[in-house]
Design a protein around this motif. Structure first.
Motif, short mmCIF file in Angstrom:
data_model
loop_
_atom_site.label_atom_id
_atom_site.label_comp_id
_atom_site.label_asym_id
_atom_site.label_seq_id
_atom_site.Cartn_x
_atom_site.Cartn_y
_atom_site.Cartn_z
N UNK A 148 -68.12 -3.38 38.36
CA UNK A 148 -68.99 -2.95 39.43
C UNK A 148 -70.43 -3.27 39.08
N UNK A 149 -71.24 -3.40 40.11
CA UNK A 149 -72.58 -3.96 40.01
C UNK A 149 -73.47 -3.29 38.96
N UNK A 150 -73.26 -2.01 38.67
CA UNK A 150 -74.11 -1.31 37.71
C UNK A 150 -73.91 -1.76 36.27
N UNK A 151 -72.81 -2.41 35.97
CA UNK A 151 -72.51 -2.82 34.58
C UNK A 151 -73.09 -4.21 34.30
N UNK A 152 -74.41 -4.32 34.38
CA UNK A 152 -75.11 -5.61 34.25
C UNK A 152 -74.83 -6.29 32.91
N UNK A 153 -74.85 -5.55 31.82
CA UNK A 153 -74.63 -6.17 30.51
C UNK A 153 -73.23 -6.78 30.43
N UNK A 154 -72.24 -6.08 30.96
CA UNK A 154 -70.88 -6.61 30.95
C UNK A 154 -70.77 -7.85 31.82
N UNK A 155 -71.37 -7.82 33.00
CA UNK A 155 -71.32 -8.97 33.91
C UNK A 155 -71.99 -10.18 33.26
N UNK A 156 -73.12 -9.96 32.60
CA UNK A 156 -73.80 -11.05 31.90
C UNK A 156 -72.91 -11.63 30.81
N UNK A 157 -72.23 -10.77 30.06
CA UNK A 157 -71.30 -11.21 29.02
C UNK A 157 -70.20 -12.07 29.62
N UNK A 158 -69.58 -11.59 30.69
CA UNK A 158 -68.49 -12.34 31.32
C UNK A 158 -68.98 -13.69 31.83
N UNK A 159 -70.13 -13.72 32.47
CA UNK A 159 -70.66 -14.99 32.98
C UNK A 159 -70.94 -15.95 31.83
N UNK A 160 -71.50 -15.46 30.75
CA UNK A 160 -71.77 -16.30 29.58
C UNK A 160 -70.48 -16.89 29.01
N UNK A 161 -69.40 -16.16 29.14
CA UNK A 161 -68.10 -16.61 28.61
C UNK A 161 -67.32 -17.47 29.60
N UNK A 162 -67.89 -17.77 30.75
CA UNK A 162 -67.24 -18.68 31.69
C UNK A 162 -66.48 -18.04 32.83
N UNK A 215 -66.55 -3.49 42.61
CA UNK A 215 -67.38 -4.16 43.62
C UNK A 215 -67.54 -5.64 43.31
N UNK A 216 -67.03 -6.07 42.16
CA UNK A 216 -67.21 -7.44 41.70
C UNK A 216 -65.90 -7.91 41.07
N UNK A 217 -65.50 -9.13 41.39
CA UNK A 217 -64.24 -9.69 40.90
C UNK A 217 -64.52 -11.05 40.30
N UNK A 218 -63.91 -11.31 39.14
CA UNK A 218 -64.16 -12.55 38.41
C UNK A 218 -62.85 -13.07 37.84
N UNK A 219 -62.88 -14.36 37.49
CA UNK A 219 -61.72 -14.94 36.81
C UNK A 219 -62.18 -16.10 35.95
N UNK A 220 -61.35 -16.44 34.96
CA UNK A 220 -61.63 -17.54 34.05
C UNK A 220 -60.35 -18.32 33.82
N UNK A 221 -60.43 -19.63 33.99
CA UNK A 221 -59.29 -20.49 33.64
C UNK A 221 -59.30 -20.63 32.12
N UNK A 222 -58.21 -20.22 31.49
CA UNK A 222 -58.16 -20.26 30.04
C UNK A 222 -57.27 -21.38 29.52
N UNK A 223 -56.41 -21.92 30.37
CA UNK A 223 -55.59 -23.05 29.98
C UNK A 223 -56.13 -24.26 30.73
N UNK A 224 -56.97 -25.03 30.06
CA UNK A 224 -57.64 -26.15 30.72
C UNK A 224 -56.75 -27.40 30.80
N UNK A 225 -55.60 -27.39 30.12
CA UNK A 225 -54.71 -28.52 30.19
C UNK A 225 -54.02 -28.61 31.55
N UNK A 226 -53.81 -27.46 32.18
CA UNK A 226 -53.22 -27.44 33.53
C UNK A 226 -54.37 -27.25 34.49
N UNK A 227 -54.45 -28.05 35.48
CA UNK A 227 -55.62 -27.98 36.29
C UNK A 227 -55.42 -27.63 37.69
#
Length: 160
Positions: free
Chosen positions: A120-134, A148-160
């Motif tokens: 959720x939007x108030x957790x700025x430090x966590x959101x910044x960490x997640x964005x930095x990690x892709x 209030x905020x949803x994110x995802x990261x592709x971790x297996x880059x061999x499958x596209x």
């Protein structure tokens, strides 16, 4: 004046639910005011599921952080990052990164393609960490009433 060398951080994937795990989870719940909390029996189910896991961070003998990976039933080859938490006294030592590194490595070994998370939007430090990690913002994928905020990261880059 030299500061004492900080204790080495160990990241451990649990094979059984423990009192330490429940204590750090309860501290997390209180710190971020979580409404929907995991029951103790659900913790063992997460630990036992191949697409899921629970990691603790130790600094010396003290548990200072945790993260949970929970399999997403409605998304193929995907799990969800939950409960990332580092005690305030242990912050600034890259412990959150070490927990996420362990989680992502495990997810790749399990053949997963994606890790999702909500926040959720108030957790700025966590959101910044997640964005930095892709992690990138995505549409709502769950019914968490606090998120209030949803994110995802592709971790297996061999499958596209």
């Amino acid at each position: 004046m030299n500061e004492p060398h900080p204790a080495v951080v160990r990241i451990v994937r649990l094979t059984e639910a423990s009192e330490e795990a429940l204590q750090i989870l309860n501290e997390y719940y209180e710190a971020v005011h979580v409404v929907k909390r995991d029951k103790p029996g659900e913790i063992q189910e997460i630990i036992d599921d191949a697409g899921s896991g629970f990691w603790l961070a130790y600094r010396g003998d003290e548990v200072v952080g945790c993260v949970v990976l929970r399999k997403l039933e409605h998304e193929m080859l995907a799990s969800e990052c939950k409960r990332l938490y580092v005690k305030p006294s242990a912050r600034g030592h890259r412990i959150a990164d070490l927990l996420l590194d362990a989680q992502e490595k495990y997810a790749r070994v399990q053949g997963l393609d994606w890790i999702y998370l909500d926040s959720y939007d108030d957790l700025r430090a966590a959101i910044t960490l997640y964005e930095r990690r892709g992690y990138e913002r995505c549409g709502r994928y769950n019914d968490n009433p606090q998120a209030t905020l949803f994110m995802r990261k592709r971790i297996n880059l061999q499958r596209g």
